[in-house]
Write an enzyme that holds these catalytic residues in place. Structure first.
Site, short mmCIF file in Angstrom:
data_model
loop_
_atom_site.label_atom_id
_atom_site.label_comp_id
_atom_site.label_asym_id
_atom_site.label_seq_id
_atom_site.Cartn_x
_atom_site.Cartn_y
_atom_site.Cartn_z
N LYS A 1 18.50 -59.41 157.79
CA LYS A 1 17.89 -58.69 158.91
C LYS A 1 16.41 -59.00 159.00
O LYS A 1 15.79 -59.11 157.96
CB LYS A 1 18.09 -57.18 158.71
CG LYS A 1 19.54 -56.73 158.68
CD LYS A 1 19.65 -55.26 158.28
CE LYS A 1 19.47 -55.05 156.79
NZ LYS A 1 19.67 -53.68 156.33
N GLU B 1 31.94 -47.03 167.86
CA GLU B 1 33.12 -47.08 167.00
C GLU B 1 32.75 -47.35 165.54
O GLU B 1 33.54 -47.09 164.64
CB GLU B 1 34.05 -48.21 167.49
CG GLU B 1 34.63 -47.97 168.87
CD GLU B 1 35.39 -49.19 169.40
OE1 GLU B 1 36.06 -49.88 168.59
OE2 GLU B 1 35.29 -49.46 170.61
N ASP C 1 16.12 -47.66 157.44
CA ASP C 1 14.83 -47.02 157.16
C ASP C 1 13.64 -47.94 157.49
O ASP C 1 12.51 -47.53 157.34
CB ASP C 1 14.74 -46.58 155.70
CG ASP C 1 14.62 -47.74 154.75
OD1 ASP C 1 15.30 -48.77 154.96
OD2 ASP C 1 13.84 -47.65 153.78
#
Lengths: 303, 303
Positions: B224, B23, B249
């Protein structure tokens, strides 16, 4: 040869036994001889007393900001008679390492560090780039701007740099990542050091870690605890390591260096290591002896 | 949830299957959406096509130099309609982390980083010190000079800092080493990033490693691959992680973040990772899918 027994507090008896068993004393400088530009109390008398007992004195410092010549001058300014031949600095070690490892064609070396490294590199026949010259440079992050670096740089030497900046970090990173075979040499990895008398400051370990963080490469370390400098010391003095005593204020550089090289070791608590750090169960680097400061030996020495 | 199978090159079939199963698409920015201040070709069309398929788009960036508000402006300047609510930056994550962890009394935070962190800290009710304000400061290593720091700083936040210097390194180090309980928070540890379109530059991993090198402490990472930001994302969008696809990436931040959070993952080769790095036997972080660039989806998408 790591010591297994608990370190013993220096005493009349064990100091004289130590003194009788060695021909040379190797000294770290920051935190042992001086803090920043201030001599530690009683050092001149302690060094004189050892010399009068016929001991050879050698100064082995990880601080790469000065060359051997500049260190000789610092000793002189502080009223200590020490010759250039008695000094082994990590700036000298870096130049000697490259002299052995780099082909004669690859003479260009980028420096994240200070004058001492550049001076020793030049004496060894290299062309040093960077260092103080790049201390005020800034980067331009505009579109279409390419940061150019010298493709012929064959090694990057990283040491203590009070003028570290993003320009130097990018320059060193590009050389290591993009120049084929480019060496990454660290003068040392001391976390902190007594750059001034009143407090500790980030050491070369800070700049070296920064370059590790961006290149994902590990350096070759030429300063303590690596025993690379010991080879040059042995060549000059012809004294067996077991007949030497390393005196320092850091466990992970000075004492480990002494142990790695097979010397006796004496920790002084006048620098970065406290008694509680020495005695902490997590510490596995144990010197043979320890004492508060170098001049403690004056009460034990028989002249 | 780490993927065990080999990553598959994105194709008509697997893209449409992926698209049907999720979603929301979460996007890294540097190297996916743009490089420096240049949009990567075809990105506006690709984002529009996903929106027209009813997909929710979220932008999750480790680059802490901007706040969410500043990022919204950057998107706008590049001609992309992205709202502040769709942006999760590591600068925001750092402020949210401190809001949870630091007592209301300890409101002072030292920043090695840029404007984005300071802006998010202020929005969260903190007083940010350092950052750009300390960018031109130098140190004085004279005898008897004491470098003073604020003893009430309760956290040091380290992110990408193009104006890193010895002053900031000493300030951050003193806070972490000497202020009891002071937290060491890293926005992220990216080694390098596309700060400009033509090449990579040292990332926050460089500054974070420098502080690790001098404090001998490890940071709490809020960007992250830590999934700290995911909690806020779930609170806002109420979509299960398994119904999300993380597009990035970088293997060690973006893809690992996606896997840690339980999302599907798509690697684009338009940033720091090459196909040979992806396929290298030493790489154990395998995305579900990979493709050259985001706009590759345009050839597969059915509108």
């Amino acid at each position: 040869m790591a010591a297994t027994a608990s370190p013993s507090l220096l005493s009349y008896q064990n100091f004289n036994s130590l003194c009788d068993s060695v021909e040379a004393f190797l000294f770290d400088c920051d935190g042992v001889i001086w803090k920043g530009d201030k001599l530690i109390e009683g050092v001149p008398e302690a060094l004189s007393a050892l010399r009068s007992k016929g001991k050879k004195l050698v100064f082995v410092t990880n601080n790469s900001t000065k060359s051997r010549k500049q260190y000789a001058k610092k000793f002189q300014n502080l009223g200590l008679e020490v010759s250039e031949e008695e000094i082994f600095s990590s700036s000298f070690a870096a130049a000697m390492f490259l002299k052995i490892k780099i082909s004669q064609q690859t003479k260009r070396v980028y420096v994240i560090g200070e004058e001492g490294i550049l001076e020793e590199l030049e004496l060894a026949g290299f062309t040093g780039l960077g260092g103080p010259e790049d201390g005020k440079k800034t980067v331009d992050l505009k579109p279409n701007c390419l940061f150019e670096h010298d493709k012929n740089v064959g090694a990057v030497v990283v040491g203590l740099d009070h003028y570290i900046n993003y320009y130097k970090l990018q320059y060193g990173t590009l050389c290591i990542r993009e120049n084929p075979g480019c060496l990454f040499v660290a003068t040392n990895r001391d976390a902190v050091g007594h750059m001034t008398d009143l407090q500790e400051w980030p050491g070369a370990g800070c700049m070296v870690a920064a370059i590790c963080g961006t290149t994902k490469r590990e350096p070759i370390v030429v300063g303590k605890p690596s025993t690379f400098m010991m080879d040059f010391l042995l060549q000059r003095f012809h004294i067996k390591p077991s007949k030497m005593c390393m005196v320092g204020d850091r466990l992970d550089t000075d004492i480990l260096f002494g142990q790695n090289a097979g010397c006796k070791t004496l920790l002084v608590l006048s620098g970065v290591t406290s008694l509680s750090e020495l005695e902490d169960p997590s510490n596995h680097i144990k010197p043979d002896h320890y004492t508060n400061k170098l001049s403690d030996i004056l009460q034990f020495i028989e002249t």
